[in-house]
Design a protein around this motif. Structure first.
Motif, PDB file in Angstrom:
ATOM      1  N   ARG A 270     129.842 -15.438   3.714  1.00  0.00           N
ATOM      2  CA  ARG A 270     129.206 -14.557   2.718  1.00  0.00           C
ATOM      3  C   ARG A 270     127.732 -14.346   3.038  1.00  0.00           C
ATOM      4  O   ARG A 270     127.214 -13.231   2.927  1.00  0.00           O
ATOM      5  N   THR A 271     127.049 -15.421   3.418  1.00  0.00           N
ATOM      6  CA  THR A 271     125.629 -15.316   3.720  1.00  0.00           C
ATOM      7  C   THR A 271     125.397 -14.437   4.937  1.00  0.00           C
ATOM      8  O   THR A 271     124.509 -13.569   4.933  1.00  0.00           O
ATOM      9  N   LEU A 272     126.188 -14.616   5.992  1.00  0.00           N
ATOM     10  CA  LEU A 272     126.019 -13.793   7.189  1.00  0.00           C
ATOM     11  C   LEU A 272     126.342 -12.328   6.920  1.00  0.00           C
ATOM     12  O   LEU A 272     125.677 -11.430   7.449  1.00  0.00           O
ATOM     13  N   ALA A 273     127.334 -12.061   6.074  1.00  0.00           N
ATOM     14  CA  ALA A 273     127.651 -10.676   5.709  1.00  0.00           C
ATOM     15  C   ALA A 273     126.501 -10.043   4.936  1.00  0.00           C
ATOM     16  O   ALA A 273     126.157  -8.873   5.149  1.00  0.00           O
ATOM     17  N   ALA A 274     125.894 -10.802   4.040  1.00  0.00           N
ATOM     18  CA  ALA A 274     124.758 -10.288   3.267  1.00  0.00           C
ATOM     19  C   ALA A 274     123.560 -10.032   4.172  1.00  0.00           C
ATOM     20  O   ALA A 274     122.841  -9.038   3.996  1.00  0.00           O
ATOM     21  N   LEU A 275     123.334 -10.883   5.150  1.00  0.00           N
ATOM     22  CA  LEU A 275     122.220 -10.679   6.076  1.00  0.00           C
ATOM     23  C   LEU A 275     122.459  -9.460   6.960  1.00  0.00           C
ATOM     24  O   LEU A 275     121.516  -8.703   7.233  1.00  0.00           O
ATOM     25  N   ARG A 276     123.702  -9.262   7.396  1.00  0.00           N
ATOM     26  CA  ARG A 276     124.008  -8.054   8.183  1.00  0.00           C
ATOM     27  C   ARG A 276     123.790  -6.798   7.348  1.00  0.00           C
ATOM     28  O   ARG A 276     123.313  -5.785   7.860  1.00  0.00           O
ATOM     29  N   ALA A 277     124.146  -6.855   6.080  1.00  0.00           N
ATOM     30  CA  ALA A 277     123.991  -5.694   5.203  1.00  0.00           C
ATOM     31  C   ALA A 277     122.524  -5.378   4.923  1.00  0.00           C
ATOM     32  O   ALA A 277     122.181  -4.227   4.652  1.00  0.00           O
ATOM     33  N   SER A 278     121.669  -6.378   4.994  1.00  0.00           N
ATOM     34  CA  SER A 278     120.262  -6.162   4.660  1.00  0.00           C
ATOM     35  C   SER A 278     119.373  -6.098   5.896  1.00  0.00           C
ATOM     36  O   SER A 278     118.156  -6.257   5.785  1.00  0.00           O
ATOM     37  N   HIS A 279     119.937  -5.813   7.066  1.00  0.00           N
ATOM     38  CA  HIS A 279     119.113  -5.783   8.275  1.00  0.00           C
ATOM     39  C   HIS A 279     118.087  -4.657   8.242  1.00  0.00           C
ATOM     40  O   HIS A 279     117.014  -4.777   8.807  1.00  0.00           O
ATOM     41  N   GLY A 280     118.368  -3.568   7.553  1.00  0.00           N
ATOM     42  CA  GLY A 280     117.406  -2.477   7.439  1.00  0.00           C
ATOM     43  C   GLY A 280     116.168  -2.879   6.666  1.00  0.00           C
ATOM     44  O   GLY A 280     115.043  -2.509   7.025  1.00  0.00           O
ATOM     45  N   VAL A 281     116.353  -3.648   5.606  1.00  0.00           N
ATOM     46  CA  VAL A 281     115.217  -4.139   4.822  1.00  0.00           C
ATOM     47  C   VAL A 281     114.373  -5.079   5.671  1.00  0.00           C
ATOM     48  O   VAL A 281     113.135  -5.019   5.655  1.00  0.00           O
ATOM     49  N   LEU A 282     115.038  -5.929   6.434  1.00  0.00           N
ATOM     50  CA  LEU A 282     114.315  -6.869   7.292  1.00  0.00           C
ATOM     51  C   LEU A 282     113.553  -6.123   8.385  1.00  0.00           C
ATOM     52  O   LEU A 282     112.411  -6.487   8.707  1.00  0.00           O
ATOM     53  N   GLN A 283     114.146  -5.080   8.951  1.00  0.00           N
ATOM     54  CA  GLN A 283     113.459  -4.281   9.956  1.00  0.00           C
ATOM     55  C   GLN A 283     112.237  -3.588   9.370  1.00  0.00           C
ATOM     56  O   GLN A 283     111.209  -3.481  10.032  1.00  0.00           O
ATOM     57  N   SER A 284     112.318  -3.128   8.132  1.00  0.00           N
ATOM     58  CA  SER A 284     111.163  -2.475   7.521  1.00  0.00           C
ATOM     59  C   SER A 284     110.034  -3.467   7.287  1.00  0.00           C
ATOM     60  O   SER A 284     108.859  -3.111   7.394  1.00  0.00           O
ATOM     61  N   HIS A 285     110.379  -4.714   6.987  1.00  0.00           N
ATOM     62  CA  HIS A 285     109.339  -5.747   6.849  1.00  0.00           C
ATOM     63  C   HIS A 285     108.667  -6.011   8.191  1.00  0.00           C
ATOM     64  O   HIS A 285     107.451  -6.189   8.246  1.00  0.00           O
ATOM     65  N   ILE A 286     109.444  -6.028   9.268  1.00  0.00           N
ATOM     66  CA  ILE A 286     108.862  -6.222  10.593  1.00  0.00           C
ATOM     67  C   ILE A 286     107.927  -5.065  10.921  1.00  0.00           C
ATOM     68  O   ILE A 286     106.822  -5.263  11.422  1.00  0.00           O
ATOM     69  N   ALA A 287     108.353  -3.841  10.610  1.00  0.00           N
ATOM     70  CA  ALA A 287     107.535  -2.661  10.899  1.00  0.00           C
ATOM     71  C   ALA A 287     106.227  -2.687  10.118  1.00  0.00           C
ATOM     72  O   ALA A 287     105.179  -2.283  10.631  1.00  0.00           O
ATOM     73  N   SER A 288     106.258  -3.174   8.883  1.00  0.00           N
ATOM     74  CA  SER A 288     105.035  -3.185   8.081  1.00  0.00           C
ATOM     75  C   SER A 288     104.110  -4.343   8.437  1.00  0.00           C
ATOM     76  O   SER A 288     102.896  -4.235   8.265  1.00  0.00           O
ATOM     77  N   GLU A 289     104.640  -5.433   8.960  1.00  0.00           N
ATOM     78  CA  GLU A 289     103.828  -6.608   9.266  1.00  0.00           C
ATOM     79  C   GLU A 289     103.277  -6.624  10.689  1.00  0.00           C
ATOM     80  O   GLU A 289     102.241  -7.244  10.937  1.00  0.00           O
ATOM     81  N   MET A 290     103.959  -5.977  11.616  1.00  0.00           N
ATOM     82  CA  MET A 290     103.561  -6.055  13.019  1.00  0.00           C
ATOM     83  C   MET A 290     103.047  -4.715  13.515  1.00  0.00           C
ATOM     84  O   MET A 290     103.482  -3.669  13.062  1.00  0.00           O
ATOM     85  N   ARG A 291     102.151  -4.766  14.472  1.00  0.00           N
ATOM     86  CA  ARG A 291     101.643  -3.560  15.103  1.00  0.00           C
ATOM     87  C   ARG A 291     102.164  -3.502  16.539  1.00  0.00           C
ATOM     88  O   ARG A 291     101.473  -3.874  17.484  1.00  0.00           O
ATOM     89  N   ILE A 292     103.410  -3.038  16.649  1.00  0.00           N
ATOM     90  CA  ILE A 292     103.999  -2.848  17.971  1.00  0.00           C
ATOM     91  C   ILE A 292     104.556  -1.433  18.044  1.00  0.00           C
ATOM     92  O   ILE A 292     104.795  -0.799  17.003  1.00  0.00           O
ATOM     93  N   LYS A 293     104.736  -0.957  19.263  1.00  0.00           N
ATOM     94  CA  LYS A 293     105.155   0.433  19.443  1.00  0.00           C
ATOM     95  C   LYS A 293     106.523   0.710  18.858  1.00  0.00           C
ATOM     96  O   LYS A 293     106.733   1.734  18.217  1.00  0.00           O
ATOM     97  N   TYR A 294     107.472  -0.186  19.083  1.00  0.00           N
ATOM     98  CA  TYR A 294     108.832  -0.018  18.592  1.00  0.00           C
ATOM     99  C   TYR A 294     109.179  -1.148  17.638  1.00  0.00           C
ATOM    100  O   TYR A 294     108.780  -2.293  17.856  1.00  0.00           O
TER     101      TYR A 294
END
Length: 91
Positions: free
Chosen positions: A62-86
């Motif tokens: 259940r936990t791994l399924a929930a993490l897979r479902a929320s990967h977009g939210v996690l990616q947006s946090h990475i984009a807002s916290e880090m200054r990298i090209k991609y």
């Protein structure tokens, strides 16, 4: 990229994902999760996140399924916290 820079990028992604899971994701399926390591591709297009989940097999699934479902939210946090090209695609 140099080996030292990749190590720093992996460490920052690990910290950002770990803090986002504990503070920003409020999915009841997510149990006790620890982000153990991150392996980012040299071109920064993808990153594999390794996690440790405490609990039985059903709770782990259940936990791994929930993490897979929320990967977009996690990616947006990475984009807002880090200054990298991609922003890496998480798996």
């Amino acid at each position: 990229m140099t080996k030292e820079r990749m190590r720093r990028v992996n460490e920052v992604i690990r910290e950002v994902v770990g803090s986002a899971i504990t503070s920003d994701l409020d999915d009841p399926r997510i149990g006790f999760v620890t982000v153990t390591s991150v392996d980012t591709a040299p071109d920064l297009r993808s990153a594999r996140v390794y996690v440790s989940v405490l609990g039985d097999d059903d709770e782990r699934d259940r936990t791994l399924a929930a993490l897979r479902a929320s990967h977009g939210v996690l990616q947006s946090h990475i984009a807002s916290e880090m200054r990298i090209k991609y922003t890496p695609t998480l798996s």
